[in-house]
Design a protein around this motif. Structure first.
Motif, short mmCIF file in Angstrom:
data_model
loop_
_atom_site.label_atom_id
_atom_site.label_comp_id
_atom_site.label_asym_id
_atom_site.label_seq_id
_atom_site.Cartn_x
_atom_site.Cartn_y
_atom_site.Cartn_z
N ARG B 52 15.48 0.66 26.32
CA ARG B 52 16.84 -0.14 26.65
C ARG B 52 16.48 -1.21 27.81
O ARG B 52 16.93 -2.14 27.71
N SER B 53 15.47 -0.81 28.84
CA SER B 53 15.53 -1.84 29.97
C SER B 53 14.35 -2.97 29.42
O SER B 53 14.61 -4.21 29.66
N ILE B 56 16.38 -5.42 27.26
CA ILE B 56 17.32 -6.15 28.06
C ILE B 56 16.39 -7.24 28.94
O ILE B 56 16.71 -8.57 28.71
N PRO B 60 17.45 -11.47 29.87
CA PRO B 60 18.65 -10.90 30.62
C PRO B 60 19.68 -11.23 30.22
O PRO B 60 20.75 -10.67 30.57
N SER B 61 19.86 -12.49 29.90
CA SER B 61 21.24 -13.20 29.74
C SER B 61 21.50 -13.23 28.32
O SER B 61 22.51 -13.95 27.90
N ALA B 63 23.32 -11.64 25.41
CA ALA B 63 24.41 -10.42 25.62
C ALA B 63 24.03 -9.52 24.11
O ALA B 63 24.41 -8.24 24.39
N TYR B 66 21.64 -6.85 25.23
CA TYR B 66 22.61 -5.94 26.40
C TYR B 66 23.33 -4.96 25.84
O TYR B 66 23.43 -3.76 25.71
N ASN B 67 24.08 -5.55 24.73
CA ASN B 67 25.19 -4.67 24.13
C ASN B 67 24.55 -3.78 23.04
O ASN B 67 24.97 -2.57 22.99
N ARG B 70 23.12 -0.82 25.44
CA ARG B 70 24.17 -0.11 25.81
C ARG B 70 24.69 0.82 24.80
O ARG B 70 25.43 1.90 24.83
N HIS B 224 29.03 -11.19 26.63
CA HIS B 224 28.26 -10.36 27.81
C HIS B 224 29.28 -9.82 28.90
O HIS B 224 29.99 -10.76 29.22
#
Lengths: 276, 276
Positions: B52-53, B56, B60-61, B63, B66-67, B70, B224
């Motif tokens: 997960r890390s 990302i 990092p930007s 989305a 990131y989604n 999560r 995001h």
């Protein structure tokens, strides 16, 4: 009937699609010189009348040609014609020198100047600013599809002026790093629109949005006394990439409301109130 | 330690600089599938936390990553992980279909749609509109230096949809011929900026100036929930032409005030009052 040498120059002017207002006016003046040298004095007056029309027809919305034609006297006096043609050329050179001197005053130490495509007037401004020991940097668009921006990059490299080249699409990103913008012009219409390499309008919009002052460098012989923005004919040249036809309109129009000032040999012209 | 196959996918994602949000999210989901297939169930929970890390960190930007991260459950249950990864992929496909159906409603007979670069979501909209027998035309920017616009041209040619390709600098000229504009998005920030291929911002400015409604097609997984516009890291890729380094920042940011609406699978999102 115009002499062959004059017709050749006219054809060369009509075929040319990249070089702009200054080159065309210079060629036009050469055509008048050739006419005065080759033709019988008795036939000169009618031939000058014809050449004035033909020169304007090369590109009816090109102010430099219109102003050249109007500058030439309708006379049978060979020497007078040659003198006036040479005077026009001399005035062009003087105007560029004066313009560069005035434009260079806008450049301060530490400035980052964003420009689009190649303009000989803007290059002259950079040269004078460099001679005056100003320290500045230039952001240049590559200017697809003919990449005139790389021609400017080459000139600046030889002059030892710091620069960075970007793709045209990055104008919006990089104008935020600029402190001032300067572009050339092929023509300024009677109602205050600047005709210049396609993309100039986008740079003006982006500079406006980012509060970067946007200046145009244009000698007064590029101001058209009668043609308005809706009468301008925008030239297009064939282009294709990977088998696809790519539209290639060479110029666009930038309204005066996005322009901080037009740098001329007479000073910096700012928009009149009724246009703003 | 993550299995080799998962690390390979991560490296592939990090190396990729042209393909955008959808491709990355799809690859990311594949990485979770590979992890669930290859790892002992006893080690799975920690590995998922790590992946997960790492997903990302790829960008990092972005989305969509990131989604996705999560969305994935931290569990030792192999089947649950696979089910969720497949569900994310299924939702992506469903979202694109729904988005296309909604976006196609914006296209009327006779419309001229200007777009920038290549977006798979925008292409889907065109496909659905064509299936619904709408008659329209598309203006495509070539999108230098990678010319993704020609990829779109190729797709439209195969679909029998009328189009015209322009250089990026002609956006300002040709948006005046358009009745509507549609572009894709790599990400929408929390404060309503659209991150998309560099040049999108210029097209938005030009459309705004010419009163052409400017729409963005973006599934909600590209929104995001935390990153703001000033935190976005804009990737750059090396590029040079004729021996000159040419800056090549791939994305730019378009503020919501220039956007008429964002087409999502849930409907068309319009700017909230406090952003306008």
């Amino acid at each position: 009937m115009l002499p062959d040498r004059v017709l050749e120059i006219l054809n060369e002017m009509k075929a040319e699609r990249i070089r702009g207002a200054t080159w065309l006016a210079r060629k036009g003046a050469e055509a008048f010189l050739a006419l005065a040298e080759e033709l019988d004095e008795a036939l000169l007056e009618d031939a000058i009348r014809e050449l004035r029309s033909r020169i304007i027809e090369v590109n009816p919305s090109m102010a430099s040609l219109y102003n050249l034609a109007r500058f030439m006297p309708i006379t049978n006096n060979r020497e007078l014609v040659k003198m006036r043609a040479l005077e026009f050329l001399r005035r062009m050179d003087e105007a560029k020198r004066e313009l560069a001197s005035i434009g260079a005053q806008l450049i301060d130490d530490g400035d980052v100047i964003i420009t689009h495509s190649f303009s000989s007037s803007v290059l002259e401004i950079f040269k004078v600013a460099k001679d005056r020991r100003k320290s500045f940097k230039v952001i240049i668009t590559e200017s697809s599809p003919d990449y005139e921006g790389l021609h400017l990059a080459n000139e600046l490299e030889n002059l030892g002026i710091e620069f960075e080249v970007i793709t045209d699409s990055q104008m919006g990103l990089f104008c935020r790093k600029a402190t001032i913008s300067m572009v050339g012009a092929d023509m300024v219409t009677r109602d205050g629109f600047v005709v210049n390499k396609a993309g100039t309008y986008l740079l003006a919009l982006a500079c406006h949005e980012s509060d970067v002052p946007f200046y145009v460098a244009a000698e007064t012989y590029k101001f058209h006394p009668t043609v308005k923005s809706n009468e301008v004919v925008l030239h297009e040249r064939d282009f294709s990439r990977s088998g696809f036809r790519v539209r290639n309109v060479l110029f666009d129009l930038t309204p005066w409301k996005f322009i901080r000032g037009i740098i001329t040999e007479l000073g910096i012209v700012i928009p009149p109130r009724d246009i703003q």
